[in-house]
Write a protein that holds these residues in place. Structure first.
Motif, PDB file in Angstrom:
ATOM      1  N   ALA A  46       0.832  -1.211   0.000  1.00  0.00           N
ATOM      2  CA  ALA A  46       0.000   0.000   0.000  1.00  0.00           C
ATOM      3  C   ALA A  46       0.864   1.258   0.000  1.00  0.00           C
ATOM      4  CB  ALA A  46      -0.923  -0.012   1.207  1.00  0.00           C
ATOM      5  N   ARG A  47       2.032   1.187   0.617  1.00  0.00           N
ATOM      6  CA  ARG A  47       2.912   2.348   0.646  1.00  0.00           C
ATOM      7  C   ARG A  47       3.297   2.792  -0.755  1.00  0.00           C
ATOM      8  NH1 ARG A  47       8.140   1.566   4.179  1.00  0.00           N
ATOM      9  NH2 ARG A  47       8.567   0.030   2.550  1.00  0.00           N
ATOM     10  N   TYR A  48       3.515   1.839  -1.641  1.00  0.00           N
ATOM     11  CA  TYR A  48       3.914   2.200  -3.004  1.00  0.00           C
ATOM     12  C   TYR A  48       2.719   2.668  -3.823  1.00  0.00           C
ATOM     13  CZ  TYR A  48       8.386   0.394  -1.684  1.00  0.00           C
ATOM     14  OH  TYR A  48       9.579   0.224  -1.036  1.00  0.00           O
ATOM     15  N   PHE A  49       1.513   2.184  -3.494  1.00  0.00           N
ATOM     16  CA  PHE A  49       0.334   2.766  -4.119  1.00  0.00           C
ATOM     17  C   PHE A  49       0.181   4.227  -3.694  1.00  0.00           C
ATOM     18  CE2 PHE A  49      -1.058  -1.635  -4.842  1.00  0.00           C
ATOM     19  CZ  PHE A  49      -1.559  -1.516  -6.128  1.00  0.00           C
ATOM     20  N   ALA A  50       0.463   4.512  -2.430  1.00  0.00           N
ATOM     21  CA  ALA A  50       0.410   5.895  -1.958  1.00  0.00           C
ATOM     22  C   ALA A  50       1.425   6.755  -2.704  1.00  0.00           C
ATOM     23  CB  ALA A  50       0.677   5.947  -0.450  1.00  0.00           C
ATOM     24  N   TYR A  51       2.630   6.208  -2.945  1.00  0.00           N
ATOM     25  CA  TYR A  51       3.620   6.935  -3.728  1.00  0.00           C
ATOM     26  C   TYR A  51       3.094   7.243  -5.125  1.00  0.00           C
ATOM     27  CZ  TYR A  51       7.114   5.644  -0.171  1.00  0.00           C
ATOM     28  OH  TYR A  51       7.813   5.491   0.984  1.00  0.00           O
ATOM     29  N   ALA A  52       2.403   6.274  -5.717  1.00  0.00           N
ATOM     30  CA  ALA A  52       1.874   6.467  -7.069  1.00  0.00           C
ATOM     31  C   ALA A  52       0.826   7.579  -7.092  1.00  0.00           C
ATOM     32  CB  ALA A  52       1.279   5.163  -7.589  1.00  0.00           C
ATOM     33  N   PHE A  53      -0.115   7.550  -6.128  1.00  0.00           N
ATOM     34  CA  PHE A  53      -1.138   8.596  -6.080  1.00  0.00           C
ATOM     35  C   PHE A  53      -0.510   9.970  -5.823  1.00  0.00           C
ATOM     36  CE2 PHE A  53      -4.067   5.016  -4.883  1.00  0.00           C
ATOM     37  CZ  PHE A  53      -4.823   5.077  -6.045  1.00  0.00           C
ATOM     38  N   ALA A  54       0.474  10.024  -4.939  1.00  0.00           N
ATOM     39  CA  ALA A  54       1.137  11.286  -4.652  1.00  0.00           C
ATOM     40  C   ALA A  54       1.853  11.819  -5.887  1.00  0.00           C
ATOM     41  CB  ALA A  54       2.125  11.112  -3.501  1.00  0.00           C
ATOM     42  N   SER A  55       2.476  10.913  -6.655  1.00  0.00           N
ATOM     43  CA  SER A  55       3.173  11.362  -7.865  1.00  0.00           C
ATOM     44  C   SER A  55       2.196  11.906  -8.896  1.00  0.00           C
ATOM     45  CB  SER A  55       3.986  10.201  -8.449  1.00  0.00           C
ATOM     46  OG  SER A  55       3.129   9.169  -8.917  1.00  0.00           O
ATOM     47  N   VAL A  56       0.997  11.294  -8.997  1.00  0.00           N
ATOM     48  CA  VAL A  56      -0.007  11.813  -9.930  1.00  0.00           C
ATOM     49  C   VAL A  56      -0.389  13.238  -9.543  1.00  0.00           C
ATOM     50  CG1 VAL A  56      -2.391  11.553 -10.713  1.00  0.00           C
ATOM     51  CG2 VAL A  56      -0.902   9.565 -10.584  1.00  0.00           C
ATOM     52  N   GLY A  57      -0.648  13.454  -8.247  1.00  0.00           N
ATOM     53  CA  GLY A  57      -0.994  14.807  -7.807  1.00  0.00           C
ATOM     54  C   GLY A  57       0.117  15.809  -8.058  1.00  0.00           C
ATOM     55  N   LEU A  58       1.354  15.409  -7.761  1.00  0.00           N
ATOM     56  CA  LEU A  58       2.488  16.301  -7.967  1.00  0.00           C
ATOM     57  C   LEU A  58       2.667  16.642  -9.435  1.00  0.00           C
ATOM     58  CD1 LEU A  58       4.928  17.783  -6.815  1.00  0.00           C
ATOM     59  CD2 LEU A  58       6.240  15.654  -7.047  1.00  0.00           C
ATOM     60  N   LEU A  59       2.526  15.646 -10.307  1.00  0.00           N
ATOM     61  CA  LEU A  59       2.672  15.893 -11.743  1.00  0.00           C
ATOM     62  C   LEU A  59       1.573  16.810 -12.252  1.00  0.00           C
ATOM     63  CD1 LEU A  59       3.665  12.332 -13.029  1.00  0.00           C
ATOM     64  CD2 LEU A  59       5.150  14.318 -12.732  1.00  0.00           C
ATOM     65  N   ALA A  60       0.366  16.625 -11.719  1.00  0.00           N
ATOM     66  CA  ALA A  60      -0.728  17.506 -12.131  1.00  0.00           C
ATOM     67  C   ALA A  60      -0.431  18.950 -11.750  1.00  0.00           C
ATOM     68  CB  ALA A  60      -2.032  17.040 -11.493  1.00  0.00           C
ATOM     69  N   VAL A  61       0.108  19.151 -10.567  1.00  0.00           N
ATOM     70  CA  VAL A  61       0.464  20.505 -10.131  1.00  0.00           C
ATOM     71  C   VAL A  61       1.545  21.084 -11.029  1.00  0.00           C
ATOM     72  CG1 VAL A  61       1.517  21.814  -8.253  1.00  0.00           C
ATOM     73  CG2 VAL A  61      -0.244  20.120  -7.745  1.00  0.00           C
ATOM     74  N   VAL A  62       2.550  20.256 -11.380  1.00  0.00           N
ATOM     75  CA  VAL A  62       3.641  20.725 -12.236  1.00  0.00           C
ATOM     76  C   VAL A  62       3.115  21.134 -13.607  1.00  0.00           C
ATOM     77  CG1 VAL A  62       5.741  20.001 -13.443  1.00  0.00           C
ATOM     78  CG2 VAL A  62       5.421  19.411 -11.046  1.00  0.00           C
ATOM     79  N   VAL A  63       2.233  20.330 -14.183  1.00  0.00           N
ATOM     80  CA  VAL A  63       1.698  20.633 -15.516  1.00  0.00           C
ATOM     81  C   VAL A  63       0.847  21.900 -15.472  1.00  0.00           C
ATOM     82  CG1 VAL A  63       0.097  19.799 -17.285  1.00  0.00           C
ATOM     83  CG2 VAL A  63       1.813  18.258 -16.342  1.00  0.00           C
ATOM     84  N   PHE A  64       0.020  22.031 -14.437  1.00  0.00           N
ATOM     85  CA  PHE A  64      -0.818  23.230 -14.321  1.00  0.00           C
ATOM     86  C   PHE A  64       0.039  24.483 -14.141  1.00  0.00           C
ATOM     87  CE2 PHE A  64      -3.270  26.300 -11.813  1.00  0.00           C
ATOM     88  CZ  PHE A  64      -4.384  26.461 -12.630  1.00  0.00           C
ATOM     89  N   ALA A  65       1.093  24.366 -13.340  1.00  0.00           N
ATOM     90  CA  ALA A  65       1.981  25.513 -13.141  1.00  0.00           C
ATOM     91  C   ALA A  65       2.679  25.898 -14.435  1.00  0.00           C
ATOM     92  CB  ALA A  65       3.012  25.182 -12.061  1.00  0.00           C
ATOM     93  N   LEU A  66       3.091  24.927 -15.211  1.00  0.00           N
ATOM     94  CA  LEU A  66       3.738  25.208 -16.489  1.00  0.00           C
ATOM     95  C   LEU A  66       2.781  25.906 -17.439  1.00  0.00           C
ATOM     96  CD1 LEU A  66       6.173  24.926 -18.355  1.00  0.00           C
ATOM     97  CD2 LEU A  66       5.375  22.622 -18.953  1.00  0.00           C
ATOM     98  N   PHE A  67       1.522  25.447 -17.467  1.00  0.00           N
ATOM     99  CA  PHE A  67       0.536  26.093 -18.343  1.00  0.00           C
ATOM    100  C   PHE A  67       0.278  27.523 -17.883  1.00  0.00           C
ATOM    101  CE2 PHE A  67      -3.879  27.244 -19.286  1.00  0.00           C
ATOM    102  CZ  PHE A  67      -3.862  27.163 -20.662  1.00  0.00           C
ATOM    103  N   SER A  68       0.238  27.737 -16.571  1.00  0.00           N
ATOM    104  CA  SER A  68       0.011  29.090 -16.064  1.00  0.00           C
ATOM    105  C   SER A  68       1.141  30.023 -16.471  1.00  0.00           C
ATOM    106  CB  SER A  68      -0.120  29.054 -14.535  1.00  0.00           C
ATOM    107  OG  SER A  68      -1.240  28.266 -14.151  1.00  0.00           O
ATOM    108  N   VAL A  69       2.373  29.513 -16.435  1.00  0.00           N
ATOM    109  CA  VAL A  69       3.519  30.316 -16.855  1.00  0.00           C
ATOM    110  C   VAL A  69       3.413  30.665 -18.335  1.00  0.00           C
ATOM    111  CG1 VAL A  69       6.012  30.286 -17.205  1.00  0.00           C
ATOM    112  CG2 VAL A  69       5.044  29.446 -15.064  1.00  0.00           C
ATOM    113  N   LEU A  70       3.039  29.712 -19.174  1.00  0.00           N
ATOM    114  CA  LEU A  70       2.908  29.964 -20.612  1.00  0.00           C
ATOM    115  C   LEU A  70       1.805  30.981 -20.891  1.00  0.00           C
ATOM    116  CD1 LEU A  70       3.281  26.324 -22.013  1.00  0.00           C
ATOM    117  CD2 LEU A  70       4.950  28.185 -22.160  1.00  0.00           C
ATOM    118  N   ALA A  71       0.683  30.803 -20.199  1.00  0.00           N
ATOM    119  CA  ALA A  71      -0.429  31.735 -20.421  1.00  0.00           C
ATOM    120  C   ALA A  71      -0.088  33.123 -19.901  1.00  0.00           C
ATOM    121  CB  ALA A  71      -1.689  31.206 -19.736  1.00  0.00           C
ATOM    122  N   GLY A  72       0.569  33.212 -18.744  1.00  0.00           N
ATOM    123  CA  GLY A  72       0.916  34.510 -18.183  1.00  0.00           C
ATOM    124  C   GLY A  72       1.949  35.255 -19.013  1.00  0.00           C
ATOM    125  N   SER A  73       2.794  34.521 -19.725  1.00  0.00           N
ATOM    126  CA  SER A  73       3.828  35.155 -20.549  1.00  0.00           C
ATOM    127  C   SER A  73       3.320  35.565 -21.915  1.00  0.00           C
ATOM    128  CB  SER A  73       5.015  34.212 -20.709  1.00  0.00           C
ATOM    129  OG  SER A  73       4.622  33.050 -21.437  1.00  0.00           O
TER     130      SER A  73
END
Length: 495
Positions: free
Chosen positions: A46-73
């Motif tokens: 279960a610990r590694y499933f938790a790692y997987a879910f956490a990585s999905v959330g982190l990647l989503a934040v990274v992608v959204f932040a990148l899009f915000s930077v592109l749109a803001g520029s």
């Protein structure tokens, strides 16, 4: 060091039981040194499933932040930009304030004359026909596009020249640069692809980490299995912090203990057999000495030709028995009779084998078919090899019907001398073909020590062949009858 030698050493250390040091090293541990308890395996996974879910959330934040930077520029139009500004673009086109070529990159356009001919365009040829159809029908929705099936809309502007300009746009983000718009997929598709790629990399890293951790937790199990495979039972089974793994390791420790006890019992049985053989070999010396003295005494008197032949055969038989007793004594003392290798003339060896085989066959009313077309030398222990062939001939003569023949043939195959012994008896049973070379295997209840059968003959032959770097095989002839083949190399190389 093999398991048998270790078991024997501990047995001699204290009258057949493990040493006190070994007992104390394992005392107080349930199932050996393996501890109970630990984390459930489900929690580890279960610990590694938790790692997987956490990585999905982190990647989503990274992608959204990148899009915000592109749109803001200003590098990317938001998905709603084209729809919110299409009315102003149509008004500017119809008033002549804006040329179609100057439209923002989020619009694809085409200019048609009254007959539907394309005068200028910034859209793919595949979309022009549907754009003209939408102009004629007055439709504002053309179709769908993109990875997610985004709606493609269209607006129509009548230019000052009277021509019609169709503007198509998708409800997705788009690059503000027309060069990037035409060269790359839309930003939404790019960011989704980036997310998918990073997700695959993250899952691969998590899987690699999980594999390493699980492999480390399984290492005590693989190490214990390796020890047991090598028959090295003098080890302590380690433990982990995983409950289910500790249960398996505890079972492995119990199996190790059971195997060690079994090897103790096996060694004790082998030791008892060795002492019995040694005692039997020692007891045989006295009657053999008496028989030899009487044979010598008999040969000193006046004898006719037949009596002399009988006395000579009697002396030869006693001499062979004396050699066998010597080998039994050596085997009982060292575990295996050593082979005294020497270069032996093949013809002389064959003559000795023929003489012994003829005596055994004639004693049972059988004919001997003997052949040896070979010459040269063979590096063997002559006594052992001749004794092995004599064992095979004696076995064949015992099972061959009266009046039949026993065949002994020497031949050469691939630099090795092959000695085949065949009879016309019932042949080997399936069990004898599989187990006949095993020590103390007799094949039936009536063939036992009381009837003069000890189940040693074929096993001794197998040992002799192995000591010469050769092989010994059992089979049945095509026409029936047993077939035994000894094969030894001309020049034996010590291992």
């Amino acid at each position: 060091m093999g398991a048998m030698s270790r078991v024997r050493a501990t047995s001699e250390d204290g009258g057949g039981s493990p040493s006190a040091k070994e007992d104390s090293s394992r005392a107080g541990f349930p199932g050996g040194a393996v501890r109970k308890g630990g984390l459930p395996l489900a929690l580890v996974i279960a610990r590694y499933f938790a790692y997987a879910f956490a990585s999905v959330g982190l990647l989503a934040v990274v992608v959204f932040a990148l899009f915000s930077v592109l749109a803001g520029s200003g590098a990317v139009y938001l998905a709603s930009y084209a729809d919110e500004n299409v009315a102003g673009a149509v008004e500017a086109l119809e008033s002549g304030e804006l040329e179609p070529a100057d439209l923002p990159s989020c619009y694809r356009w085409a200019v048609f004359d009254g007959a539907g001919a394309v005068l200028a365009a910034d859209m793919d040829e595949a979309n022009r026909d549907e754009a003209w159809a939408a102009v004629r029908e007055g439709s504002s929705v053309v179709g769908s596009s993109g990875l997610l099936g985004d709606v493609r809309k269209q607006a129509t502007a009548v230019l000052p020249s009277g021509d019609v300009c169709a503007l198509q746009f998708d409800y997705v983000p788009d690059f503000t640069s027309k060069a990037l718009r035409d060269a790359l997929p839309d930003p939404q598709a790019l960011l989704l692809g980036l997310f998918a790629g990073m997700f695959v990399v993250a899952m691969a890293l998590i899987a690699t980490r999980a594999a390493r951790v699980i492999s480390a937790k399984m290492r005590p199990l693989t190490e214990a299995a390796a020890h047991i495979e090598r028959q090295d039972l003098d080890f302590a089974v380690d433990s982990t912090n995983v409950r289910e793994m500790n249960e398996v390791l505890a079972a492995m420790e119990r199996m190790r203990g059971a195997l060690e006890e079994s090897l103790h019992a096996r060694w004790a049985a082998d030791e008892a057999r060795r002492r019995q053989v040694a005692a039997l070999a020692h007891d045989l010396k006295t009657p053999l000495a008496i028989a030899r003295w009487n044979a010598d005494l008999l040969s000193e008197g006046p004898l006719d030709a037949d009596q002399e032949a009988c006395a000579r055969e009697l002396s030869d038989g006693i001499a062979r028995m004396d050699d066998y007793v010597r080998l039994l004594v050596e085997a009982s003392q060292t575990g295996a009779a050593g082979a005294a290798m020497a270069d032996v003339d093949v013809a002389e060896l064959a003559a000795e084998v023929e003489r012994q085989a003829r005596q055994l066959c004639e004693a049972r009313g059988l004919a001997l078919d003997f052949s040896c077309p070979l010459d040269g030398t063979l590096r063997v222990d002559r006594v052992q090899l001749a004794r092995a062939v004599a064992n095979l001939v004696d076995n064949a003569a015992e099972h061959a019907p009266m009046g039949t023949r026993v065949a002994v043939r020497f031949s050469e195959v691939g630099g090795a001398v092959r000695i085949a012994v065949e009879d016309e008896g019932p042949g080997f049973s399936a069990g004898a073909l599989e187990h006949g070379k095993e020590r103390f295997y007799t094949g039936s209840t009536d063939r036992n020590a009381a009837s003069g059968h000890f189940g040693l003959g074929l096993s001794i032959v197998d040992d002799v062949a192995a000591a010469h770097g050769g092989t010994f095989e059992l089979s049945n002839g095509e026409a029936g009858g047993a077939r035994c083949v000894i094969e030894v190399p001309r020049k034996h190389l010590p291992s």
